[in-house]
Design a protein around this motif. Structure first.
Motif, PDB file in Angstrom:
ATOM      1  N   LEU A 131       0.859  -1.148  -0.007  1.00 33.96           N
ATOM      2  CA  LEU A 131       0.069   0.000   0.139  1.00 33.96           C
ATOM      3  C   LEU A 131       0.720   1.276   0.140  1.00 33.96           C
ATOM      4  CD1 LEU A 131      -2.938  -0.894   2.419  1.00 33.96           C
ATOM      5  CD2 LEU A 131      -3.064  -0.848  -0.081  1.00 33.96           C
ATOM      6  N   ILE A 132       1.803   1.355   0.849  1.00 33.21           N
ATOM      7  CA  ILE A 132       2.732   2.534   0.749  1.00 33.21           C
ATOM      8  C   ILE A 132       3.414   2.526  -0.569  1.00 33.21           C
ATOM      9  CG2 ILE A 132       4.922   3.381   1.793  1.00 33.21           C
ATOM     10  CD1 ILE A 132       4.045   1.771   4.472  1.00 33.21           C
ATOM     11  N   PHE A 133       3.954   1.641  -1.229  1.00 36.78           N
ATOM     12  CA  PHE A 133       4.655   1.571  -2.509  1.00 36.78           C
ATOM     13  C   PHE A 133       3.679   2.097  -3.571  1.00 36.78           C
ATOM     14  CE2 PHE A 133       5.762  -0.300  -6.468  1.00 36.78           C
ATOM     15  CZ  PHE A 133       6.952   0.390  -6.765  1.00 36.78           C
ATOM     16  N   ILE A 134       2.244   1.402  -3.642  1.00 36.92           N
ATOM     17  CA  ILE A 134       1.581   2.013  -4.442  1.00 36.92           C
ATOM     18  C   ILE A 134       0.937   3.452  -4.490  1.00 36.92           C
ATOM     19  CG2 ILE A 134      -0.998   1.532  -5.204  1.00 36.92           C
ATOM     20  CD1 ILE A 134       1.108  -0.449  -6.372  1.00 36.92           C
ATOM     21  N   GLY A 135       0.835   3.674  -3.053  1.00 37.21           N
ATOM     22  CA  GLY A 135       0.374   5.099  -2.674  1.00 37.21           C
ATOM     23  C   GLY A 135       1.298   6.152  -3.225  1.00 37.21           C
ATOM     24  N   ILE A 136       2.525   5.735  -3.018  1.00 36.27           N
ATOM     25  CA  ILE A 136       3.842   6.720  -3.274  1.00 36.27           C
ATOM     26  C   ILE A 136       3.859   6.786  -4.856  1.00 36.27           C
ATOM     27  CG2 ILE A 136       6.140   7.037  -3.388  1.00 36.27           C
ATOM     28  CD1 ILE A 136       6.133   5.926  -0.459  1.00 36.27           C
ATOM     29  N   CYS A 137       3.998   5.745  -5.646  1.00 42.64           N
ATOM     30  CA  CYS A 137       3.678   5.712  -7.022  1.00 42.64           C
ATOM     31  C   CYS A 137       2.399   6.499  -7.568  1.00 42.64           C
ATOM     32  CB  CYS A 137       3.821   4.175  -7.595  1.00 42.64           C
ATOM     33  SG  CYS A 137       5.254   3.378  -7.165  1.00 42.64           S
ATOM     34  N   GLY A 138       1.242   6.284  -7.120  1.00 45.20           N
ATOM     35  CA  GLY A 138       0.171   6.926  -7.492  1.00 45.20           C
ATOM     36  C   GLY A 138       0.141   8.391  -7.295  1.00 45.20           C
ATOM     37  N   ILE A 139       0.702   8.939  -6.333  1.00 41.95           N
ATOM     38  CA  ILE A 139       0.696  10.251  -6.123  1.00 41.95           C
ATOM     39  C   ILE A 139       1.863  10.662  -7.265  1.00 41.95           C
ATOM     40  CG2 ILE A 139       1.974  12.009  -4.522  1.00 41.95           C
ATOM     41  CD1 ILE A 139       0.880  10.264  -2.180  1.00 41.95           C
ATOM     42  N   VAL A 140       3.256  10.131  -7.340  1.00 45.09           N
ATOM     43  CA  VAL A 140       4.145  10.545  -8.311  1.00 45.09           C
ATOM     44  C   VAL A 140       3.520  10.511  -9.767  1.00 45.09           C
ATOM     45  CG1 VAL A 140       6.417   9.916  -9.542  1.00 45.09           C
ATOM     46  CG2 VAL A 140       6.098   9.845  -6.844  1.00 45.09           C
ATOM     47  N   ILE A 141       2.808   9.766 -10.061  1.00 48.22           N
ATOM     48  CA  ILE A 141       2.030   9.305 -11.466  1.00 48.22           C
ATOM     49  C   ILE A 141       1.197  10.669 -11.443  1.00 48.22           C
ATOM     50  CG2 ILE A 141       0.868   7.947 -12.733  1.00 48.22           C
ATOM     51  CD1 ILE A 141       2.556   5.471 -11.895  1.00 48.22           C
ATOM     52  N   SER A 142       0.319  10.755 -10.479  1.00 47.98           N
ATOM     53  CA  SER A 142      -0.797  11.761 -10.661  1.00 47.98           C
ATOM     54  C   SER A 142      -0.091  13.432 -10.823  1.00 47.98           C
ATOM     55  CB  SER A 142      -1.601  11.719  -9.271  1.00 47.98           C
ATOM     56  OG  SER A 142      -2.702  10.655  -9.276  1.00 47.98           O
ATOM     57  N   ILE A 143       0.921  13.513  -9.997  1.00 47.71           N
ATOM     58  CA  ILE A 143       1.437  14.885 -10.407  1.00 47.71           C
ATOM     59  C   ILE A 143       2.032  14.922 -11.618  1.00 47.71           C
ATOM     60  CG2 ILE A 143       3.196  16.115  -9.388  1.00 47.71           C
ATOM     61  CD1 ILE A 143       2.677  15.175  -6.390  1.00 47.71           C
ATOM     62  N   SER A 144       2.799  13.826 -12.046  1.00 45.63           N
ATOM     63  CA  SER A 144       3.308  14.042 -13.185  1.00 45.63           C
ATOM     64  C   SER A 144       2.605  14.130 -14.419  1.00 45.63           C
ATOM     65  CB  SER A 144       4.374  12.769 -13.323  1.00 45.63           C
ATOM     66  OG  SER A 144       5.547  12.615 -12.311  1.00 45.63           O
ATOM     67  N   SER A 145       1.543  13.466 -14.131  1.00 44.41           N
ATOM     68  CA  SER A 145       0.345  13.373 -15.168  1.00 44.41           C
ATOM     69  C   SER A 145      -0.055  14.738 -15.570  1.00 44.41           C
ATOM     70  CB  SER A 145      -0.718  12.403 -15.032  1.00 44.41           C
ATOM     71  OG  SER A 145      -0.298  11.143 -15.245  1.00 44.41           O
ATOM     72  N   PHE A 146      -0.490  15.435 -14.090  1.00 44.54           N
ATOM     73  CA  PHE A 146      -1.004  16.986 -14.066  1.00 44.54           C
ATOM     74  C   PHE A 146       0.223  17.887 -14.857  1.00 44.54           C
ATOM     75  CE2 PHE A 146      -1.927  20.921 -12.500  1.00 44.54           C
ATOM     76  CZ  PHE A 146      -3.298  21.029 -12.455  1.00 44.54           C
ATOM     77  N   PHE A 147       1.065  17.821 -14.490  1.00 46.63           N
ATOM     78  CA  PHE A 147       2.102  18.924 -14.700  1.00 46.63           C
ATOM     79  C   PHE A 147       2.771  18.481 -16.258  1.00 46.63           C
ATOM     80  CE2 PHE A 147       2.218  19.631 -10.195  1.00 46.63           C
ATOM     81  CZ  PHE A 147       1.844  21.193 -10.476  1.00 46.63           C
ATOM     82  N   LEU A 148       2.662  17.328 -16.742  1.00 47.30           N
ATOM     83  CA  LEU A 148       3.149  16.944 -17.942  1.00 47.30           C
ATOM     84  C   LEU A 148       2.027  16.619 -19.123  1.00 47.30           C
ATOM     85  CD1 LEU A 148       6.284  14.621 -16.780  1.00 47.30           C
ATOM     86  CD2 LEU A 148       6.395  16.827 -17.769  1.00 47.30           C
ATOM     87  N   ALA A 149       0.882  16.814 -18.509  1.00 49.25           N
ATOM     88  CA  ALA A 149      -0.316  16.802 -19.439  1.00 49.25           C
ATOM     89  C   ALA A 149      -0.257  17.492 -20.870  1.00 49.25           C
ATOM     90  CB  ALA A 149      -1.464  17.229 -18.900  1.00 49.25           C
ATOM     91  N   GLU A 150       0.260  18.458 -21.019  1.00 51.01           N
ATOM     92  CA  GLU A 150       0.287  18.884 -22.056  1.00 51.01           C
ATOM     93  C   GLU A 150       1.539  18.503 -23.228  1.00 51.01           C
ATOM     94  OE1 GLU A 150       0.715  23.467 -24.537  1.00 51.01           O
ATOM     95  OE2 GLU A 150       0.489  23.283 -22.409  1.00 51.01           O
ATOM     96  N   SER A 151       2.371  18.201 -22.539  1.00 50.25           N
ATOM     97  CA  SER A 151       3.763  17.564 -23.229  1.00 50.25           C
ATOM     98  C   SER A 151       3.362  16.135 -23.731  1.00 50.25           C
ATOM     99  CB  SER A 151       4.837  17.424 -22.437  1.00 50.25           C
ATOM    100  OG  SER A 151       5.368  18.774 -22.034  1.00 50.25           O
ATOM    101  N   ILE A 152       2.614  15.504 -22.917  1.00 48.32           N
ATOM    102  CA  ILE A 152       2.237  14.037 -23.216  1.00 48.32           C
ATOM    103  C   ILE A 152       1.157  14.012 -24.238  1.00 48.32           C
ATOM    104  CG2 ILE A 152       0.905  12.023 -22.467  1.00 48.32           C
ATOM    105  CD1 ILE A 152       2.458  12.574 -19.663  1.00 48.32           C
ATOM    106  N   THR A 153       0.199  15.056 -24.150  1.00 46.81           N
ATOM    107  CA  THR A 153      -0.881  15.244 -25.205  1.00 46.81           C
ATOM    108  C   THR A 153      -0.471  15.663 -26.546  1.00 46.81           C
ATOM    109  OG1 THR A 153      -2.336  15.875 -23.356  1.00 46.81           O
ATOM    110  CG2 THR A 153      -3.374  16.369 -25.577  1.00 46.81           C
ATOM    111  N   LYS A 154       0.568  16.212 -26.654  1.00 49.31           N
ATOM    112  CA  LYS A 154       1.119  16.710 -27.894  1.00 49.31           C
ATOM    113  C   LYS A 154       1.751  15.705 -28.652  1.00 49.31           C
ATOM    114  CE  LYS A 154       2.966  21.411 -26.957  1.00 49.31           C
ATOM    115  NZ  LYS A 154       4.032  22.431 -26.682  1.00 49.31           N
ATOM    116  N   ILE A 155       1.956  14.530 -28.084  1.00 49.70           N
ATOM    117  CA  ILE A 155       2.677  13.325 -28.916  1.00 49.70           C
ATOM    118  C   ILE A 155       1.537  12.710 -29.625  1.00 49.70           C
ATOM    119  CG2 ILE A 155       3.353  10.941 -28.439  1.00 49.70           C
ATOM    120  CD1 ILE A 155       4.605  11.814 -25.854  1.00 49.70           C
ATOM    121  N   PHE A 156       0.259  12.902 -29.148  1.00 51.18           N
ATOM    122  CA  PHE A 156      -1.049  12.384 -29.926  1.00 51.18           C
ATOM    123  C   PHE A 156      -1.652  13.375 -30.818  1.00 51.18           C
ATOM    124  CE2 PHE A 156      -0.098   9.761 -26.189  1.00 51.18           C
ATOM    125  CZ  PHE A 156       0.178   8.499 -26.641  1.00 51.18           C
TER     126      PHE A 156
END
Length: 159
Positions: A14-39
């Protein structure tokens, strides 16, 4: 001892998944435009819609992993009914209900908010399930109540 190890590994998961979830959520939020530009290269409207959608959906990653691991725990301890209930709530009942409700209330944004809300409500249900199963000594159904209580006393005496 098995309960102690099971609790330890589950907590670590749970700790590992929680930390990964937080990191991925923050990354997805702040990199949303860069990732969307790919598609959406060259299409500003798709870029705008995709970026907004990704930002709205990003919070999902904080909760979905915990729900999936929880469902997996119940499968691992031979409690298929609880595992199936969690899976059905997250991917069936809540997701479909929120898609219809939120699309009506919030239009397109609602479609992107439906799954994060379904995951959050499922997590609340999972917490309630844990509390009930811990209080009724049915978290690990293959272990008798007497053995569960003995193991709990042994674990407490080791501290």
């Amino acid at each position: 001892k098995n309960i102690k190890n099971l609790n330890k590994y589950f907590k670590e998961s749970l700790i590992f998944i929680g930390i990964c979830g937080i990191v991925i959520s923050i990354s997805s939020f702040f990199l949303a435009e860069s990732i969307t530009k790919i598609f959406a290269e060259g299409n500003e409207k798709v870029l705008e819609l995709g970026t907004e959608a990704m930002k709205l959906f990003a919070i999902t990653y904080m909760f979905s992993g915990i729900n999936i691991v929880s469902s997996g725990l119940f499968t691992a301890v031979s409690d298929g009914l609880t595992s199936a209930l969690i899976s059905f709530l997250r991917t069936g009942f809540f997701s479909i209900s929120f898609v219809y409700l939120f699309e009506f209330l919030f239009e397109l944004k609602g479609m992107w908010l439906a799954i994060p809300c379904a995951e959050i409500v499922t997590l609340i249900c999972v917490i309630v399930i844990y509390i009930v199963k811990i209080k009724t000594h049915t978290l690990y159904p293959k272990i008798s109540k007497e053995n569960y209580l003995k193991t709990k006393k042994c674990i407490a005496s080791e501290k």
